[in-house]
Scaffold this motif. Structure first.
Motif, PDB file in Angstrom:
ATOM      1  N   GLY A  85       0.743  -1.362   0.031  1.00  0.00           N
ATOM      2  CA  GLY A  85      -0.049   0.089   0.122  1.00  0.00           C
ATOM      3  C   GLY A  85       0.951   1.260  -0.034  1.00  0.00           C
ATOM      4  N   LEU A 109      11.610   9.199   3.371  1.00  0.00           N
ATOM      5  CA  LEU A 109      12.370  10.194   4.274  1.00  0.00           C
ATOM      6  C   LEU A 109      11.891   9.692   5.756  1.00  0.00           C
ATOM      7  CD1 LEU A 109      12.596  13.654   2.759  1.00  0.00           C
ATOM      8  CD2 LEU A 109      14.451  11.832   2.765  1.00  0.00           C
ATOM      9  N   HIS A 161      11.384  11.886   8.321  1.00  0.00           N
ATOM     10  CA  HIS A 161      11.624  13.428   8.489  1.00  0.00           C
ATOM     11  C   HIS A 161      10.625  14.010   9.743  1.00  0.00           C
ATOM     12  CE1 HIS A 161       8.648  15.027   5.212  1.00  0.00           C
ATOM     13  NE2 HIS A 161       8.476  13.750   5.497  1.00  0.00           N
ATOM     14  N   GLY A 192       0.425  11.310  -4.498  1.00  0.00           N
ATOM     15  CA  GLY A 192       1.875  11.734  -4.552  1.00  0.00           C
ATOM     16  C   GLY A 192       2.569  11.031  -5.478  1.00  0.00           C
TER      17      GLY A 192
HETATM   18  C1  LIG Z   1       3.382  10.407  -1.735  1.00  0.00           C
HETATM   19  C2  LIG Z   1       3.490  10.001  -0.241  1.00  0.00           C
HETATM   20  C3  LIG Z   1       4.868  10.482   0.302  1.00  0.00           C
HETATM   21  C4  LIG Z   1       5.068  10.348   1.527  1.00  0.00           C
HETATM   22  N1  LIG Z   1       6.210  10.299   2.027  1.00  0.00           N
HETATM   23  C5  LIG Z   1       6.354  10.192   3.395  1.00  0.00           C
HETATM   24  C6  LIG Z   1       7.797  10.455   3.836  1.00  0.00           C
HETATM   25  O1  LIG Z   1       8.865  10.841   3.289  1.00  0.00           O
HETATM   26  N2  LIG Z   1       7.882  10.311   5.255  1.00  0.00           N
HETATM   27  C7  LIG Z   1       7.068   9.727   6.072  1.00  0.00           C
HETATM   28  O2  LIG Z   1       7.244   9.721   7.272  1.00  0.00           O
HETATM   29  N3  LIG Z   1       5.642   9.389   5.554  1.00  0.00           N
HETATM   30  C8  LIG Z   1       5.475   9.805   4.405  1.00  0.00           C
HETATM   31  N4  LIG Z   1       4.382   9.748   3.794  1.00  0.00           N
HETATM   32  C9  LIG Z   1       3.279   8.861   4.695  1.00  0.00           C
HETATM   33  C10 LIG Z   1       3.450   7.615   4.888  1.00  0.00           C
HETATM   34  O3  LIG Z   1       3.894   6.897   3.521  1.00  0.00           O
HETATM   35  C11 LIG Z   1       2.374   6.683   5.375  1.00  0.00           C
HETATM   36  O4  LIG Z   1       1.664   7.517   6.486  1.00  0.00           O
HETATM   37  C12 LIG Z   1       2.128   5.269   5.715  1.00  0.00           C
HETATM   38  O5  LIG Z   1       2.951   4.505   4.735  1.00  0.00           O
HETATM   39  C13 LIG Z   1       0.881   4.736   6.136  1.00  0.00           C
HETATM   40  O6  LIG Z   1       1.161   3.418   6.165  1.00  0.00           O
HETATM   41  P1  LIG Z   1      -0.150   2.381   6.893  1.00  0.00           P
HETATM   42  O7  LIG Z   1       0.648   1.338   7.302  1.00  0.00           O
HETATM   43  O8  LIG Z   1      -0.994   3.227   7.458  1.00  0.00           O
HETATM   44  O9  LIG Z   1      -0.765   2.115   5.413  1.00  0.00           O
HETATM   45  P2  LIG Z   1      -0.120   1.252   4.342  1.00  0.00           P
HETATM   46  O10 LIG Z   1       1.124   1.128   4.195  1.00  0.00           O
HETATM   47  O11 LIG Z   1      -1.154   1.654   3.012  1.00  0.00           O
HETATM   48  O12 LIG Z   1      -0.751  -0.271   4.613  1.00  0.00           O
HETATM   49  C14 LIG Z   1      -2.171  -0.451   4.915  1.00  0.00           C
HETATM   50  C15 LIG Z   1      -2.140  -2.128   4.345  1.00  0.00           C
HETATM   51  O13 LIG Z   1      -3.313  -2.323   4.491  1.00  0.00           O
HETATM   52  C16 LIG Z   1      -3.836  -3.501   3.629  1.00  0.00           C
HETATM   53  N5  LIG Z   1      -5.213  -3.898   3.450  1.00  0.00           N
HETATM   54  C17 LIG Z   1      -6.167  -2.805   3.242  1.00  0.00           C
HETATM   55  N6  LIG Z   1      -7.197  -3.491   3.338  1.00  0.00           N
HETATM   56  C18 LIG Z   1      -7.191  -4.986   3.809  1.00  0.00           C
HETATM   57  C19 LIG Z   1      -8.027  -5.913   4.136  1.00  0.00           C
HETATM   58  N7  LIG Z   1      -9.429  -6.002   4.004  1.00  0.00           N
HETATM   59  N8  LIG Z   1      -7.405  -7.218   4.450  1.00  0.00           N
HETATM   60  C20 LIG Z   1      -6.192  -7.091   4.597  1.00  0.00           C
HETATM   61  N9  LIG Z   1      -5.102  -6.154   4.536  1.00  0.00           N
HETATM   62  C21 LIG Z   1      -5.795  -4.882   4.022  1.00  0.00           C
HETATM   63  C22 LIG Z   1      -3.355  -2.848   2.363  1.00  0.00           C
HETATM   64  O14 LIG Z   1      -3.168  -3.661   1.461  1.00  0.00           O
HETATM   65  C23 LIG Z   1      -1.980  -2.180   2.776  1.00  0.00           C
HETATM   66  O15 LIG Z   1      -0.689  -2.818   2.335  1.00  0.00           O
HETATM   67  C24 LIG Z   1       3.915   9.398   2.380  1.00  0.00           C
HETATM   68  C25 LIG Z   1       2.972   9.253   1.892  1.00  0.00           C
HETATM   69  C26 LIG Z   1       2.768   9.495   0.516  1.00  0.00           C
HETATM   70  C27 LIG Z   1       1.471   8.960  -0.105  1.00  0.00           C
END
Ligand SMILES: Cc1cc2nc3c(=O)[nH]c(=O)nc-3n(C[C@H](O)[C@H](O)[C@H](O)COP(=O)(O)OP(=O)(O)OC[C@H]3O[C@@H](n4cnc5c(N)ncnc54)[C@H](O)[C@@H]3O)c2cc1C
Length: 555
Positions: A56, A64, A66, A253
């Protein structure tokens, strides 16, 4: 239990049999952090991920660790202070996967920042983030700034601020945290989709999980269910009929990657775009990557794509600040697009929405966490596990110790912190060279695997004949063997995207090795011909998308 899909049935069976305290939905950085925090406090925990870990948002960020300097502009002092301090902790616990990177912020006549505001801003940043002396901000005169990065636009430059951020590989950081959780006793499985929630007396007591490899469905029960599904958080809240009040707003992004020979950036730069947003340009592994955009997104969550407009926006921004490079669309070597799971705020533009995380607890007891940043994953995990343990205590009287992760190295991070890593690197470089690796190969593997690198080195040293029989380059073989045996890789895309990052930073290497890797994985996992074809197509499609923008957003 060994973290390999060769034992997929056994892992599924164990998750089924265990009486779990906590089940986490999603396999991104937020879930990995929660699993690690929970297991170190003595909870029985399992994670299910419907795609691959980090597939995801957690493999699609700016990469980063950061503090978010730009949030100072919005006076988000709390966010800056908390994540700013977290940077050093994330770095110390895994110095192989996170590295300090001096960042230069040039300021121009008429730009958002001037010498005064930059100086004050960086000073406040240093204070809030508790930055150590050697890494505190410096201010440069124009000639010093241009000396450090001659590609910068000269006209109107008034100077630059210079400060430290940390560069990481987001997907590998997620994997190393998840691996550590598994080493400590957590269970985690990819390609397991939560398709429904199970209730008793209106309380959520489990999930229906569909195995996307063999199509089987199993019920997994746990005392507490956490929805850490990133951009899909609201999809699960809909299943729970609790999507009300605050909801998610997804913004997209994208990043572009260029070969270092074509865009030979020496110094990481954080700069103003013509429309006064802030964008990063960062040198990495012989490439330069630039991003990001921030636009409202309403398309397919699993497949955000770069549009021509996104690409041109970043190309224009590059041209604005690095005019000498004369960058064109033909120079783009790779790219990626990701979705920020932000919490909707009325009347705010994408860039103005807060990056703060929030927890929602529904009437059924489903705990959802959304928002936040990669950098703050440990703190987010802490608040979730604090809540879960409090509830378990109130309900069953069970007590669990306080958080344990502040000084806990992640997998691969047993190198004695940032100081110890320096000696570790020298020693392992010697080992690498002794077994026949080039300096560049050895360094890449040490940074990728940290204290687990011996396993990869030993495979390389001992299995050259086997690699040849499989028509695999011995370094590729050693990395692939490790990804299969210790990192739950199942498909070629897992290896080429999340285990190695190669689709972004070494796409020719992917083209060169994709067929032999696919053949080997087919044999290892006993895929059918149909599976082989599907997985091949999937990789081809993603290579195509990384190199070709779509005309416009597909809503
Ligand atoms: C363009 C961009 C740049 C960024 N840059 C930075 C940065 O430089 N530094 C920083 O600190 N943060 C940054 N961020 C923010 C950061 O990437 C996110 O906050 C973080 O990766 C979110 O992680 P997560 O685990 O919450 O979500 P995700 O990584 O999206 O994980 C959620 C997971 O849940 C799974 N899932 C969904 N539904 C189900 C289901 N029904 N059953 C089983 N699995 C499921 C998905 O497949 C997914 O893998 C950036 C974000 C973006 C978009």
């Amino acid at each position: 239990m060994q973290f390999t899909n060769l034992l997929r049935s056994e892992i599924k069976e164990t998750i089924n049999k265990e009486s779990l305290d906590l089940l986490v939905i999603g396999g991104g950085i937020t879930s990995a952090g929660i699993a690690l925090d929970a297991i170190t406090r003595g909870l029985k925990v399992a994670v299910v991920e419907m795609q691959d870990f980090a597939a995801g948002t957690s493999s699609r960020s700016t990469k980063l660790v950061h503090g978010g300097l730009r949030y100072l502009k919005q006076f988000e002092i709390g966010v800056v202070a908390e994540v700013g301090k977290e940077r050093a902790i994330v770095y110390e616990n895994g110095p192989h996967v996170t590295t300090p990177e001096w960042m230069m912020l040039p300021f121009y006549k008429g730009g958002t920042f001037g010498p005064f505001t930059t100086n004050i801003g960086l000073r406040v940043y240093d204070l809030l983030a508790g930055v150590k002396k050697s890494e505190r901000r410096k201010m440069f005169k124009p000639e010093v700034a241009l000396g450090r990065e001659p590609l910068l636009k000269q006209e109107g430059i008034k100077g630059a601020g210079y400060y430290v951020e940390y560069k990481t590989d987001d997907a590998r950081l997620t994997l190393e945290v998840m691996k550590k959780a598994v080493e400590e006793g957590a269970y985690a499985l990819n390609y397991m989709k939560v398709s429904d929630l199970v209730y008793e007396n209106s309380k959520v007591v489990g999930v229906k999980a569909e195995d996307l490899v063999d199509g089987s469905v199993q019920e997994i029960r746990a005392k507490k269910i956490v929805n850490a599904a990133g951009p899909w958080v609201d999809t699960l809240r809909e299943i729970d009929k609790s999507k009300k009040g605050k909801t998610l707003k997804l913004t997209k992004g994208i990043h572009l990657v260029f070969d270092g020979k074509r865009f030979p950036l020496k110094q990481a730069i954080y700069f103003d775009t013509p429309d006064r947003r802030m964008v990063f340009a960062i040198p990495r592994e012989g490439k330069t990557y630039v991003g990001t955009t921030d636009t409202v997104y309403k398309g397919d969550i699993a497949h955000p794509k770069m549009t021509v407009q996104d690409r041109d926006y970043v190309l224009n921004a590059i041209d604005f600040i690095f005019p000498k490079v004369k960058i064109t669309a033909e120079d783009v070597e790779s790219s990626w697009a990701g979705l920020r799971p932000l919490i909707h705020e009325d009347g705010k533009s994408p860039s103005e929405i807060s990056r703060k995380d929030e927890i929602f607890v529904s009437n059924s007891g489903l705990i959802s966490i959304a928002g936040g940043k990669l950098t703050g994953y440990r703190k987010m995990a802490e608040s979730i596990v604090d809540l879960v343990t409090k509830q378990l205590h109130e309900e069953d009287g069970n007590s669990f110790p306080k958080k344990q992760t502040k000084n806990l190295p992640i997998s691969g991070g047993d190198v004695g912190g940032s100081e110890g890593f320096k000696t570790f690197l020298i020693n392992k470089m010697n080992t690498g060279k002794k077994i026949g690796l080039s300096e560049e190969e050895a360094k890449k593997l040490i940074y990728r695997y940290g204290s687990n690198v011996d396993i990869v080195f030993n495979t390389y040293r001992d299995d050259k004949v086997k690699a040849k029989e499989e028509k695999l380059d011995p370094v590729v073989y050693a990395s692939l063997r490790y990804a299969i045996d210790h990192e739950l890789a199942y498909k070629p895309v897992d290896f080429f995207i999340r285990r190695t990052g190669a689709i972004f930073f070494d796409i020719d290497w992917v083209r060169e090795h994709k067929d032999s890797v696919t053949q080997f994985m087919k044999k290892e996992f006993n895929w059918t011909d149909e599976q082989e074809e599907d997985y091949k197509q999937e990789l081809e499609q993603l290579i195509y998308e990384a190199t070709h923008p779509v005309e416009k957003e597909e809503f």
